[in-house]
Design a protein around this motif. Structure first.
Motif, PDB file in Angstrom:
ATOM      1  N   THR A   1       2.689  41.575 -43.529  1.00  0.00           N
ATOM      2  CA  THR A   1       2.799  42.724 -44.003  1.00  0.00           C
ATOM      3  C   THR A   1       1.210  42.922 -44.782  1.00  0.00           C
ATOM      4  OG1 THR A   1       4.796  42.789 -44.712  1.00  0.00           O
ATOM      5  CG2 THR A   1       3.747  44.394 -46.067  1.00  0.00           C
ATOM      6  N   ILE A   2       0.683  41.871 -45.326  1.00  0.00           N
ATOM      7  CA  ILE A   2      -0.582  41.962 -45.966  1.00  0.00           C
ATOM      8  C   ILE A   2      -1.539  42.303 -44.964  1.00  0.00           C
ATOM      9  CG2 ILE A   2      -2.311  40.561 -47.242  1.00  0.00           C
ATOM     10  CD1 ILE A   2      -0.067  39.300 -48.570  1.00  0.00           C
ATOM     11  N   VAL A   3      -1.528  41.401 -43.696  1.00  0.00           N
ATOM     12  CA  VAL A   3      -2.711  41.478 -42.789  1.00  0.00           C
ATOM     13  C   VAL A   3      -2.447  42.950 -42.281  1.00  0.00           C
ATOM     14  CG1 VAL A   3      -3.220  40.722 -40.431  1.00  0.00           C
ATOM     15  CG2 VAL A   3      -2.666  39.032 -42.368  1.00  0.00           C
ATOM     16  N   ALA A   4      -1.475  43.300 -41.791  1.00  0.00           N
ATOM     17  CA  ALA A   4      -1.182  44.740 -41.198  1.00  0.00           C
ATOM     18  C   ALA A   4      -1.858  45.940 -42.167  1.00  0.00           C
ATOM     19  CB  ALA A   4       0.114  45.109 -40.782  1.00  0.00           C
ATOM     20  N   ALA A   5      -1.283  45.852 -43.426  1.00  0.00           N
ATOM     21  CA  ALA A   5      -1.781  46.762 -44.476  1.00  0.00           C
ATOM     22  C   ALA A   5      -3.254  46.839 -44.804  1.00  0.00           C
ATOM     23  CB  ALA A   5      -1.041  46.597 -45.757  1.00  0.00           C
ATOM     24  N   MET A   6      -3.931  45.708 -44.878  1.00  0.00           N
ATOM     25  CA  MET A   6      -5.268  45.640 -44.901  1.00  0.00           C
ATOM     26  C   MET A   6      -6.178  45.872 -43.622  1.00  0.00           C
ATOM     27  SD  MET A   6      -5.937  44.827 -48.241  1.00  0.00           S
ATOM     28  CE  MET A   6      -4.463  46.130 -48.449  1.00  0.00           C
ATOM     29  N   ALA A   7      -5.619  45.432 -42.580  1.00  0.00           N
ATOM     30  CA  ALA A   7      -6.301  45.913 -41.303  1.00  0.00           C
ATOM     31  C   ALA A   7      -6.125  47.294 -41.117  1.00  0.00           C
ATOM     32  CB  ALA A   7      -5.615  44.889 -40.425  1.00  0.00           C
ATOM     33  N   GLY A   8      -5.115  47.824 -41.451  1.00  0.00           N
ATOM     34  CA  GLY A   8      -5.055  49.535 -41.161  1.00  0.00           C
ATOM     35  C   GLY A   8      -5.892  50.386 -42.338  1.00  0.00           C
ATOM     36  N   SER A   9      -5.859  49.767 -43.460  1.00  0.00           N
ATOM     37  CA  SER A   9      -6.702  50.517 -44.653  1.00  0.00           C
ATOM     38  C   SER A   9      -8.108  50.356 -44.464  1.00  0.00           C
ATOM     39  CB  SER A   9      -6.145  49.590 -45.923  1.00  0.00           C
ATOM     40  OG  SER A   9      -7.151  50.476 -46.917  1.00  0.00           O
ATOM     41  N   ALA A  10      -8.552  49.267 -43.833  1.00  0.00           N
ATOM     42  CA  ALA A  10     -10.090  49.088 -43.613  1.00  0.00           C
ATOM     43  C   ALA A  10     -10.758  50.096 -42.722  1.00  0.00           C
ATOM     44  CB  ALA A  10     -10.540  47.670 -43.047  1.00  0.00           C
TER      45      ALA A  10
ATOM     46  N   PHE B   1     -18.269  53.499 -49.579  1.00  0.00           N
ATOM     47  CA  PHE B   1     -16.776  53.551 -48.826  1.00  0.00           C
ATOM     48  C   PHE B   1     -16.824  52.562 -47.663  1.00  0.00           C
ATOM     49  CE2 PHE B   1     -16.748  57.401 -51.082  1.00  0.00           C
ATOM     50  CZ  PHE B   1     -15.556  57.627 -51.389  1.00  0.00           C
ATOM     51  N   TRP B   2     -17.885  52.106 -47.207  1.00  0.00           N
ATOM     52  CA  TRP B   2     -18.031  51.162 -46.181  1.00  0.00           C
ATOM     53  C   TRP B   2     -17.912  49.628 -46.717  1.00  0.00           C
ATOM     54  CZ3 TRP B   2     -23.258  53.865 -44.342  1.00  0.00           C
ATOM     55  CH2 TRP B   2     -22.978  55.138 -43.658  1.00  0.00           C
ATOM     56  N   LEU B   3     -18.253  49.728 -48.014  1.00  0.00           N
ATOM     57  CA  LEU B   3     -18.198  48.532 -48.595  1.00  0.00           C
ATOM     58  C   LEU B   3     -16.685  48.104 -48.980  1.00  0.00           C
ATOM     59  CD1 LEU B   3     -19.361  45.996 -49.879  1.00  0.00           C
ATOM     60  CD2 LEU B   3     -19.788  47.034 -52.140  1.00  0.00           C
ATOM     61  N   ASP B   4     -16.067  49.060 -49.369  1.00  0.00           N
ATOM     62  CA  ASP B   4     -14.659  49.128 -49.475  1.00  0.00           C
ATOM     63  C   ASP B   4     -13.932  48.727 -48.363  1.00  0.00           C
ATOM     64  OD1 ASP B   4     -11.916  49.550 -50.170  1.00  0.00           O
ATOM     65  OD2 ASP B   4     -12.360  51.432 -51.665  1.00  0.00           O
ATOM     66  N   GLY B   5     -14.235  49.477 -47.262  1.00  0.00           N
ATOM     67  CA  GLY B   5     -13.550  48.883 -45.994  1.00  0.00           C
ATOM     68  C   GLY B   5     -13.918  47.382 -45.585  1.00  0.00           C
ATOM     69  N   ALA B   6     -15.181  47.177 -45.920  1.00  0.00           N
ATOM     70  CA  ALA B   6     -15.653  45.686 -45.632  1.00  0.00           C
ATOM     71  C   ALA B   6     -14.776  44.810 -46.496  1.00  0.00           C
ATOM     72  CB  ALA B   6     -17.171  45.618 -45.702  1.00  0.00           C
ATOM     73  N   THR B   7     -14.583  44.888 -47.450  1.00  0.00           N
ATOM     74  CA  THR B   7     -13.778  43.914 -48.602  1.00  0.00           C
ATOM     75  C   THR B   7     -12.445  44.061 -48.315  1.00  0.00           C
ATOM     76  OG1 THR B   7     -13.682  45.447 -50.298  1.00  0.00           O
ATOM     77  CG2 THR B   7     -15.545  44.051 -50.401  1.00  0.00           C
ATOM     78  N   THR B   8     -11.781  45.210 -47.792  1.00  0.00           N
ATOM     79  CA  THR B   8     -10.526  45.326 -47.328  1.00  0.00           C
ATOM     80  C   THR B   8     -10.193  44.406 -46.130  1.00  0.00           C
ATOM     81  OG1 THR B   8     -10.217  47.289 -48.106  1.00  0.00           O
ATOM     82  CG2 THR B   8      -8.631  46.791 -46.785  1.00  0.00           C
ATOM     83  N   LEU B   9     -11.120  44.437 -45.199  1.00  0.00           N
ATOM     84  CA  LEU B   9     -11.084  43.565 -43.880  1.00  0.00           C
ATOM     85  C   LEU B   9     -11.255  42.204 -44.134  1.00  0.00           C
ATOM     86  CD1 LEU B   9     -10.805  43.924 -40.842  1.00  0.00           C
ATOM     87  CD2 LEU B   9     -13.469  44.116 -40.702  1.00  0.00           C
ATOM     88  N   VAL B  10     -12.231  41.900 -45.037  1.00  0.00           N
ATOM     89  CA  VAL B  10     -12.546  40.418 -45.404  1.00  0.00           C
ATOM     90  C   VAL B  10     -10.738  39.904 -46.081  1.00  0.00           C
ATOM     91  CG1 VAL B  10     -13.338  38.739 -47.091  1.00  0.00           C
ATOM     92  CG2 VAL B  10     -14.713  40.458 -45.918  1.00  0.00           C
ATOM     93  N   TYR B  11     -10.211  40.634 -46.565  1.00  0.00           N
ATOM     94  CA  TYR B  11      -9.060  40.429 -47.275  1.00  0.00           C
ATOM     95  C   TYR B  11      -7.835  39.942 -46.110  1.00  0.00           C
ATOM     96  CZ  TYR B  11      -4.949  40.275 -50.311  1.00  0.00           C
ATOM     97  OH  TYR B  11      -3.745  39.984 -51.353  1.00  0.00           O
ATOM     98  N   ALA B  12      -7.991  40.897 -45.187  1.00  0.00           N
ATOM     99  CA  ALA B  12      -7.126  40.673 -44.075  1.00  0.00           C
ATOM    100  C   ALA B  12      -7.208  39.523 -43.374  1.00  0.00           C
ATOM    101  CB  ALA B  12      -7.242  42.002 -43.202  1.00  0.00           C
ATOM    102  N   LEU B  13      -8.765  39.054 -43.109  1.00  0.00           N
ATOM    103  CA  LEU B  13      -9.004  37.846 -42.368  1.00  0.00           C
ATOM    104  C   LEU B  13      -8.721  36.635 -43.014  1.00  0.00           C
ATOM    105  CD1 LEU B  13     -12.449  39.029 -40.990  1.00  0.00           C
ATOM    106  CD2 LEU B  13     -10.232  38.996 -39.798  1.00  0.00           C
ATOM    107  N   LEU B  14      -8.950  36.867 -44.457  1.00  0.00           N
ATOM    108  CA  LEU B  14      -8.518  35.585 -45.142  1.00  0.00           C
ATOM    109  C   LEU B  14      -6.963  35.451 -45.240  1.00  0.00           C
ATOM    110  CD1 LEU B  14     -10.717  36.333 -48.433  1.00  0.00           C
ATOM    111  CD2 LEU B  14     -10.964  34.384 -46.871  1.00  0.00           C
ATOM    112  N   ALA B  15      -6.324  36.446 -45.440  1.00  0.00           N
ATOM    113  CA  ALA B  15      -4.736  36.346 -45.115  1.00  0.00           C
ATOM    114  C   ALA B  15      -4.246  35.802 -44.179  1.00  0.00           C
ATOM    115  CB  ALA B  15      -4.205  37.874 -45.691  1.00  0.00           C
TER     116      ALA B  15
END
Length: 437
Positions: A86-95, A178-192
């Motif tokens: 769920t965490i990976v899917a949510a963050m990967a979709g949000s980015a 907003f690009w930075l927001d998307g980048a940090t969200t993607l980083v969270y997905a990868l870390l998760a």
């Protein structure tokens, strides 16, 4: 040795008992929160791009509505597929949704922009129930409240530092925000994906687990089971009282960032006073909450939430005296944040005390209730403040006090029910007890 015979929980004890995977989880929450700029700066950004205030307000409402549905959906997906997925899917979709907003922020693309913003809100909050479930699963039961306190600190630290980061980024380029927001969200997905454990969907509730193994359920049966689970939740009057406390308490809480600046300006104080309030509140919360939580774990949960709401109510009432002296603003802020530190961790952790087969849904409904109150609270607060002014803070103190009574009743009823169940089963190991879902 029972929990009552063990020494009191300390901050260092908690840190030593925190598994490495929990550290990764909390680190990811912090990274994601550091770049969470959409909700805070969306209105300013859209008006900067030439859109009307009405359109910007509608966009913020779309984002808020998306977050409410996102928490419920996140809880359901967590229940079915597990927390990490769920965490990976949510963050990967949000980015990508967040990163594409600058391309859609044009007057001729408002419908598409609103749809993207609503979906961004949905994905952005879908991870919250999963993160809470994973935290509850991985942290030893003795340290559950302390664990949720650490998650609150991670969220609040990110929320305090994010505006400072944004202030520098805006000087370079608004779109970069907003690009930075998307980048940090993607980083969270990868870390998760890389660091969090592969947890399967939660186990069945105790009475369900005791039943003979059955063939895999059809989609219709799973939907029926979900409806039954929420039906049982709606019949749990103690939990409904707790949810009402969450809604009322959140409505009162958001006024510190919505109506308080209006009060400060109305009373003729400089705007730096509000900045001082935000800074002082953040510093006290970040530096003191874990230590205070170590103390409140030594008292019953219902007593902690009751006292916390009482202290918070006194702080809200003090804002009404701001017309006499600016010192009442700072005094009220310290009391308000102190009340949050006393009641918040126990309130935040309460849904995680339900059985594994249902706590994802309980956590999701709590977070959805808080999200809905966060969306409605500003509208109600501005309307009520313009009619009541100083009397508004007395009203908010009463609303928050009612929230405290409901929270006390809801958590105490569950604790009493658990005690009765443990007494009735002397020969078995204690298990979480509650309304099953």
């Amino acid at each position: 040795m029972t929990d009552d015979d063990k020494p009191p929980i300390g901050v260092l004890d908690t840190l030593r008992a925190t598994p490495t995977t929990v550290r990764y989880l909390l680190g990811g929450v912090l990274v994601n929160q550091l770049g969470a700029f959409v909700q805070t700066f969306l209105v300013l950004y859209l008006t900067h791009r030439g859109m009307s205030g009405g359109t910007a307000g509608l966009a913020l409402a779309a984002y808020s509505l998306g977050t409410v549905f996102g928490t419920v959906l996140g809880g359901e997906i967590t229940h079915r597929l597990g927390a990490r997925t769920t965490i990976v899917a949510a963050m990967a979709g949000s980015a990508p949704l967040v990163a594409v907003l600058p391309l859609l922020a044009r007057p001729g693309r408002v419908p598409v922009l609103l749809a993207a913003i609503a979906l961004a809100g949905l994905f952005a909050q879908a991870y919250r129930p999963a993160a809470s479930v994973l935290l509850s699963d991985l942290m030893p039961e003795r340290y559950q409240v302390m664990a949720f306190s650490m998650m609150r600190i991670a969220l609040n630290t990110g929320a305090a530092l994010a505006p400072l980061i944004a202030a520098g980024v805006i000087l370079l380029d608004w779109d970069l925000l907003f690009w930075l927001d998307g980048a940090t969200t993607l980083v969270y997905a990868l870390l998760a994906h890389r660091l969090l454990p592969r947890h399967a969907a939660p186990e069945q509730a105790p009475e369900q687990a005791s039943e003979p193994a059955a063939a895999p359920r059809t989609r219709a049966e799973r939907r029926s089971g979900g409806r039954a689970a929420y039906g049982r939740m709606l019949r749990d009057r103690a939990y409904l009282a707790y949810l009402a406390a969450v809604v009322l308490g959140t409505v009162a809480y958001v006024q510190s960032s919505i109506s308080l600046p209006l009060e400060i300006v109305h009373d003729g104080y400089p705007t730096w006073l509000y900045s001082a309030v935000l800074t002082a509140s953040s510093l006290v919360l970040i530096t003191c909450e874990l230590k205070i939580t170590a103390y409140i774990t030594r008292i019953p949960t219902h007593l902690a939430v009751g006292v916390g709401h009482l202290v918070n109510s006194v702080g809200l009432a003090a804002y009404g005296l701001a017309v006499h002296s600016g010192a009442f603003v700072l005094f009220g802020a310290v009391l308000a944040v102190s009340g949050l530190m006393i009641a918040g961790p126990s309130m935040f952790a309460h849904p995680a005390t339900f059985p594994a087969g249902s706590k994802a849904r309980y956590l999701a409904t709590m977070q959805a209730a808080a999200g809905l109150a966060s969306a409605v609270g500003p509208l109600f607060g501005v309307w009520a403040w313009t009619h009541l002014h100083a009397g508004f803070w007395v009203l908010m103190a009463l609303v928050n006090g009612l929230a405290g009574v409901l929270a006390l009743l809801g958590t105490k009823h569950r604790a009493d029910r658990a005690d009765r169940a443990d007494t009735a089963r002397p020969d078995t190991a204690p298990e979480p007890v509650g309304e099953t879902a």
